[in-house]
Design a protein around this motif. Structure first.
Motif, PDB file in Angstrom:
ATOM      1  N   TRP A   1     -11.922 -15.979  -2.845  1.00 37.13           N
ATOM      2  CA  TRP A   1     -10.462 -15.931  -2.850  1.00 37.13           C
ATOM      3  C   TRP A   1      -9.900 -14.722  -2.102  1.00 37.13           C
ATOM      4  O   TRP A   1      -8.673 -14.543  -2.050  1.00 37.13           O
ATOM      5  N   SER A   2     -10.721 -13.912  -1.511  1.00 36.33           N
ATOM      6  CA  SER A   2     -10.220 -12.746  -0.794  1.00 36.33           C
ATOM      7  C   SER A   2      -9.249 -13.181   0.304  1.00 36.33           C
ATOM      8  O   SER A   2      -9.499 -14.140   1.032  1.00 36.33           O
ATOM      9  N   GLY A   3      -8.127 -12.452   0.423  1.00 35.55           N
ATOM     10  CA  GLY A   3      -7.117 -12.786   1.412  1.00 35.55           C
ATOM     11  C   GLY A   3      -6.188 -13.898   1.019  1.00 35.55           C
ATOM     12  O   GLY A   3      -5.322 -14.306   1.806  1.00 35.55           O
ATOM     13  N   ARG A   4      -6.332 -14.402  -0.229  1.00 33.23           N
ATOM     14  CA  ARG A   4      -5.501 -15.540  -0.667  1.00 33.23           C
ATOM     15  C   ARG A   4      -4.839 -15.282  -2.019  1.00 33.23           C
ATOM     16  O   ARG A   4      -4.445 -16.204  -2.706  1.00 33.23           O
ATOM     17  N   VAL A   5      -4.710 -14.003  -2.409  1.00 35.43           N
ATOM     18  CA  VAL A   5      -4.201 -13.637  -3.730  1.00 35.43           C
ATOM     19  C   VAL A   5      -2.935 -12.800  -3.596  1.00 35.43           C
ATOM     20  O   VAL A   5      -2.863 -11.886  -2.762  1.00 35.43           O
ATOM     21  N   LEU A   6      -1.957 -13.110  -4.419  1.00 36.42           N
ATOM     22  CA  LEU A   6      -0.776 -12.270  -4.608  1.00 36.42           C
ATOM     23  C   LEU A   6      -0.605 -12.088  -6.111  1.00 36.42           C
ATOM     24  O   LEU A   6      -0.655 -13.062  -6.860  1.00 36.42           O
ATOM     25  N   MET A   7      -0.426 -10.840  -6.563  1.00 37.88           N
ATOM     26  CA  MET A   7      -0.315 -10.547  -7.993  1.00 37.88           C
ATOM     27  C   MET A   7       1.081 -10.043  -8.326  1.00 37.88           C
ATOM     28  O   MET A   7       1.678  -9.282  -7.557  1.00 37.88           O
ATOM     29  N   VAL A   8       1.598 -10.479  -9.485  1.00 39.47           N
ATOM     30  CA  VAL A   8       2.895 -10.016  -9.972  1.00 39.47           C
ATOM     31  C   VAL A   8       2.713  -9.414 -11.358  1.00 39.47           C
ATOM     32  O   VAL A   8       2.058 -10.006 -12.216  1.00 39.47           O
ATOM     33  N   ASN A   9       3.281  -8.215 -11.581  1.00 37.99           N
ATOM     34  CA  ASN A   9       3.257  -7.516 -12.869  1.00 37.99           C
ATOM     35  C   ASN A   9       4.685  -7.248 -13.334  1.00 37.99           C
ATOM     36  O   ASN A   9       5.609  -7.200 -12.528  1.00 37.99           O
ATOM     37  N   ALA A  10       4.841  -7.013 -14.629  1.00 36.47           N
ATOM     38  CA  ALA A  10       6.088  -6.483 -15.182  1.00 36.47           C
ATOM     39  C   ALA A  10       5.752  -5.133 -15.825  1.00 36.47           C
ATOM     40  O   ALA A  10       5.020  -4.338 -15.262  1.00 36.47           O
ATOM     41  N   ASP A  11       6.289  -4.850 -17.015  1.00 36.00           N
ATOM     42  CA  ASP A  11       5.919  -3.724 -17.863  1.00 36.00           C
ATOM     43  C   ASP A  11       6.492  -2.372 -17.416  1.00 36.00           C
ATOM     44  O   ASP A  11       6.929  -1.585 -18.246  1.00 36.00           O
ATOM     45  N   LYS A  12       6.566  -2.085 -16.135  1.00 36.94           N
ATOM     46  CA  LYS A  12       6.937  -0.758 -15.647  1.00 36.94           C
ATOM     47  C   LYS A  12       8.439  -0.478 -15.729  1.00 36.94           C
ATOM     48  O   LYS A  12       8.861   0.670 -15.614  1.00 36.94           O
ATOM     49  N   HIS A  13       9.287  -1.506 -15.927  1.00 39.34           N
ATOM     50  CA  HIS A  13      10.743  -1.360 -15.883  1.00 39.34           C
ATOM     51  C   HIS A  13      11.173  -0.910 -14.481  1.00 39.34           C
ATOM     52  O   HIS A  13      12.019  -0.035 -14.323  1.00 39.34           O
ATOM     53  N   ALA A  14      10.546  -1.521 -13.487  1.00 41.45           N
ATOM     54  CA  ALA A  14      10.853  -1.205 -12.098  1.00 41.45           C
ATOM     55  C   ALA A  14      10.476  -2.389 -11.237  1.00 41.45           C
ATOM     56  O   ALA A  14       9.667  -3.239 -11.631  1.00 41.45           O
ATOM     57  N   CYS A  15      11.071  -2.438 -10.050  1.00 37.08           N
ATOM     58  CA  CYS A  15      10.579  -3.306  -8.992  1.00 37.08           C
ATOM     59  C   CYS A  15       9.780  -2.455  -8.015  1.00 37.08           C
ATOM     60  O   CYS A  15      10.131  -1.294  -7.755  1.00 37.08           O
ATOM     61  N   ALA A  16       8.715  -3.009  -7.477  1.00 37.87           N
ATOM     62  CA  ALA A  16       7.890  -2.294  -6.511  1.00 37.87           C
ATOM     63  C   ALA A  16       7.057  -3.307  -5.749  1.00 37.87           C
ATOM     64  O   ALA A  16       6.821  -4.425  -6.225  1.00 37.87           O
ATOM     65  N   ILE A  17       6.603  -2.881  -4.579  1.00 41.21           N
ATOM     66  CA  ILE A  17       5.712  -3.722  -3.771  1.00 41.21           C
ATOM     67  C   ILE A  17       4.625  -2.851  -3.166  1.00 41.21           C
ATOM     68  O   ILE A  17       4.893  -1.805  -2.583  1.00 41.21           O
ATOM     69  N   ASP A  18       3.389  -3.301  -3.314  1.00 43.17           N
ATOM     70  CA  ASP A  18       2.276  -2.737  -2.568  1.00 43.17           C
ATOM     71  C   ASP A  18       1.639  -3.873  -1.778  1.00 43.17           C
ATOM     72  O   ASP A  18       1.338  -4.931  -2.340  1.00 43.17           O
ATOM     73  N   THR A  19       1.441  -3.660  -0.490  1.00 38.75           N
ATOM     74  CA  THR A  19       0.906  -4.727   0.362  1.00 38.75           C
ATOM     75  C   THR A  19      -0.594  -4.911   0.213  1.00 38.75           C
ATOM     76  O   THR A  19      -1.152  -5.894   0.705  1.00 38.75           O
ATOM     77  N   GLY A  20      -1.261  -3.960  -0.446  1.00 37.97           N
ATOM     78  CA  GLY A  20      -2.713  -4.043  -0.572  1.00 37.97           C
ATOM     79  C   GLY A  20      -3.454  -3.525   0.632  1.00 37.97           C
ATOM     80  O   GLY A  20      -4.688  -3.481   0.632  1.00 37.97           O
ATOM     81  N   SER A  21      -2.716  -3.105   1.651  1.00 36.32           N
ATOM     82  CA  SER A  21      -3.360  -2.669   2.886  1.00 36.32           C
ATOM     83  C   SER A  21      -3.446  -1.159   3.022  1.00 36.32           C
ATOM     84  O   SER A  21      -3.987  -0.657   3.995  1.00 36.32           O
ATOM     85  N   GLY A  22      -2.903  -0.431   2.019  1.00 36.58           N
ATOM     86  CA  GLY A  22      -2.909   1.021   2.085  1.00 36.58           C
ATOM     87  C   GLY A  22      -3.965   1.625   1.183  1.00 36.58           C
ATOM     88  O   GLY A  22      -5.088   1.133   1.061  1.00 36.58           O
ATOM     89  N   GLY A  23      -3.560   2.684   0.459  1.00 38.14           N
ATOM     90  CA  GLY A  23      -4.508   3.419  -0.369  1.00 38.14           C
ATOM     91  C   GLY A  23      -4.975   2.663  -1.596  1.00 38.14           C
ATOM     92  O   GLY A  23      -5.930   3.082  -2.244  1.00 38.14           O
ATOM     93  N   ASN A  24      -4.322   1.547  -1.932  1.00 29.60           N
ATOM     94  CA  ASN A  24      -4.725   0.779  -3.109  1.00 29.60           C
ATOM     95  C   ASN A  24      -5.598  -0.413  -2.755  1.00 29.60           C
ATOM     96  O   ASN A  24      -5.776  -1.322  -3.559  1.00 29.60           O
ATOM     97  N   ALA A  25      -6.131  -0.442  -1.532  1.00 24.41           N
ATOM     98  CA  ALA A  25      -6.960  -1.567  -1.116  1.00 24.41           C
ATOM     99  C   ALA A  25      -8.189  -1.737  -2.010  1.00 24.41           C
ATOM    100  O   ALA A  25      -8.719  -2.837  -2.152  1.00 24.41           O
ATOM    101  N   SER A  26      -8.650  -0.651  -2.648  1.00 27.22           N
ATOM    102  CA  SER A  26      -9.826  -0.750  -3.511  1.00 27.22           C
ATOM    103  C   SER A  26      -9.540  -1.534  -4.787  1.00 27.22           C
ATOM    104  O   SER A  26     -10.462  -1.912  -5.500  1.00 27.22           O
ATOM    105  N   PHE A  27      -8.265  -1.780  -5.079  1.00 26.69           N
ATOM    106  CA  PHE A  27      -7.901  -2.542  -6.267  1.00 26.69           C
ATOM    107  C   PHE A  27      -7.801  -4.034  -5.948  1.00 26.69           C
ATOM    108  O   PHE A  27      -7.110  -4.774  -6.617  1.00 26.69           O
ATOM    109  N   GLY A  28      -8.484  -4.488  -4.926  1.00 29.11           N
ATOM    110  CA  GLY A  28      -8.515  -5.887  -4.559  1.00 29.11           C
ATOM    111  C   GLY A  28      -8.031  -6.148  -3.158  1.00 29.11           C
ATOM    112  O   GLY A  28      -8.375  -7.162  -2.545  1.00 29.11           O
ATOM    113  N   GLY A  29      -7.157  -5.282  -2.649  1.00 32.07           N
ATOM    114  CA  GLY A  29      -6.655  -5.473  -1.303  1.00 32.07           C
ATOM    115  C   GLY A  29      -5.627  -6.567  -1.179  1.00 32.07           C
ATOM    116  O   GLY A  29      -5.321  -7.020  -0.073  1.00 32.07           O
ATOM    117  N   TRP A  30      -5.061  -7.011  -2.303  1.00 29.78           N
ATOM    118  CA  TRP A  30      -4.037  -8.044  -2.249  1.00 29.78           C
ATOM    119  C   TRP A  30      -2.667  -7.437  -2.556  1.00 29.78           C
ATOM    120  O   TRP A  30      -2.578  -6.375  -3.182  1.00 29.78           O
TER     121      TRP A  30
END
Length: 436
Positions: A326-355
């Motif tokens: 499934w690599s390259g075919r995943v998009l994840m959505v979270n709540a909980d933080k009381h914020a909106c945010a976006i990480d593309t998975g292509s930066g420093g958080n790529a080790s968390f799945g890269g999605w």
């Protein structure tokens, strides 16, 4: 009729959970807003609280239906709901939009109008905005990722008993649906819901929470969900569903969760072994083109209640996704933080799945912690009116997903994923983007 909600929708079926005065309960439905030419389903017996779940089959794909509750043979004309069936059968190409929301009731701007703890509920106009947009733009779902209220059952706070009985959870659901703006939304747009900590139990709740079994049992009574793989009774509520060629996985991060204070080893779990086995089998066999992973707990973060405190299991899940192709075919959505945010998975958080990872909150909550820079597209903190949409465009070969974060009816930022290429930033921009 006391309350009504719709969920479990496919291209040919829907589930309705209603609470009525006497029972049995049935559903009257029509493709006309004036209910002309309507059909009435078979009746279902109600439980001791007057609640029944009615499943209607034989519907037409891509069709808007209007519906009312029938109580003991008499149609309640006081409230009419709506639903839009899926455009095609699962596995066929389809384009659609879902909304992802969370967090309403922590020091809300617009508290509840009634209930055991109105200050832990919300009746904010953002629920009207969501409903109006959903109907006007033919959204397929409202996906609620938890903290639908902040009752913290089992804590003994907010003037509520610490016993966390089944009756308290049933009362909690009565109080949620007594907020007329929420009630209108959940009966007008097909709904997929998963709890987080404050609507499951106390703050940072887990499998040791005193109301754990009652929460699981009452979820099955009051939420018109898709089939729950863990079965009936006091079992976790994880599940999945499809729209077109997109698989949605709804993770339960509370019912079998280890305490946050446990050491981060291979035995520490947020999902539990049964849910992980189910997920592994699902990913190994499902032939969908893309995966939208609805994960209530924050995948990116350093708080004790986020996946940063369950890093060993997070690595295990990343490996599971990779091993099942499934690599390259995943998009994840979270709540909980009381914020909106976006990480593309292509930066420093790529080790968390890269999605791509998207935060979709809050609907009506005070801020939760400080803004931080882990998300490479940014984070937007605000008390109210924030959510996300995920739009799927399927050309029959690839699925193009665009995740957009919103404040009211204004877009703030977006990211895209094309299953045929790679994650891209800013492609397919919304019609109106809020200046940052």
């Amino acid at each position: 009729m006391i309350s009504m909600a719709v969920g479990g929708v496919t291209d040919t079926a829907a589930r309705f959970t209603v609470k009525v005065d006497t029972g049995p309960a049935a559903i009257e439905y029509s493709t006309s807003a004036d209910m002309s030419g309507s059909t009435t389903s078979g009746s279902e017996a109600v439980d001791a609280d007057g609640v029944a779940t009615v499943e209607v089959t034989g519907l037409s794909a891509g069709t808007r239906y209007y519906w009312r509750t029938v109580d003991n043979g008499t149609t309640d004309t006081g409230a009419t709901g709506q639903l839009l069936t899926d455009p095609v059968a699962a596995g066929q190409p389809a384009s659609f939009t879902v909304a992802c929301v969370g967090d309403a009731g922590l020091r809300p701007v617009v508290p509840g109008t009634s209930g055991a703890a109105p200050e832990r509920l919300s009746n904010h106009p953002i629920f009207d905005t969501l409903r109006q947009r959903a109907v006007a733009e033919d959204w397929a779902r409202i996906c609620h990722l938890g903290d639908i209220c902040y009752y913290d059952l089992g804590s003994g706070n907010h003037g509520l008993s610490s016993s966390a009985t089944a009756a308290q959870y049933r009362d909690m659901w009565d109080d949620i649906l007594a907020q007329h703006r929420q009630h209108q939304l959940y009966r007008s747009v097909p709904w997929a819901y998963m709890w987080d900590d404050h609507d499951f139990g106390p703050n940072n709740s887990d499998s040791t929470s005193p109301g754990r079994d009652n929460a699981c049992t009452v979820y099955r009574e009051r939420v018109p969900s898709y089939d729950l793989p863990a079965g009936s009774g006091a079992n976790p509520t994880y599940h999945s569903f499809h729209i077109g060629r997109v698989l949605f996985v709804v993770s339960d991060t509370r019912a079998d969760r280890s305490p946050n204070s446990d050491p981060d080893t291979s035995s520490k779990t947020m999902l539990g072994s049964a849910q992980k086995t189910w997920l592994d089998n699902l990913l190994a066999t499902d032939t969908s083109e893309a995966l939208v992973w609805l994960m209530p707990s924050q995948w990116i973060g350093t708080s004790s209640d986020s996946w940063g405190n369950f890093a060993t299991e997070r690595d295990e899940l990343v490996q599971m996704v990779e091993d099942n192709g499934w690599s390259g075919r995943v998009l994840m959505v979270n709540a909980d933080k009381h914020a909106c945010a976006i990480d593309t998975g292509s930066g420093g958080n790529a080790s968390f799945g890269g999605w791509p990872v998207v935060l979709c909150a809050p609907l009506d909550c005070d801020s939760n912690g400080n803004e931080h820079t882990q998300y490479d597209r940014g984070m937007w903190m605000r008390r109210t009116g924030q959510y996300a949409t995920v739009q799927a465009a399927d050309d029959g070969t690839d699925v193009h997903l665009t995740a957009t974060v919103w404040r009211g009816d204004r877009a703030m930022a977006w990211t895209t994923l094309n299953t045929g290429t790679t994650t891209r930033i800013g492609a397919g921009s919304p019609a109106a983007v809020l200046a940052l």
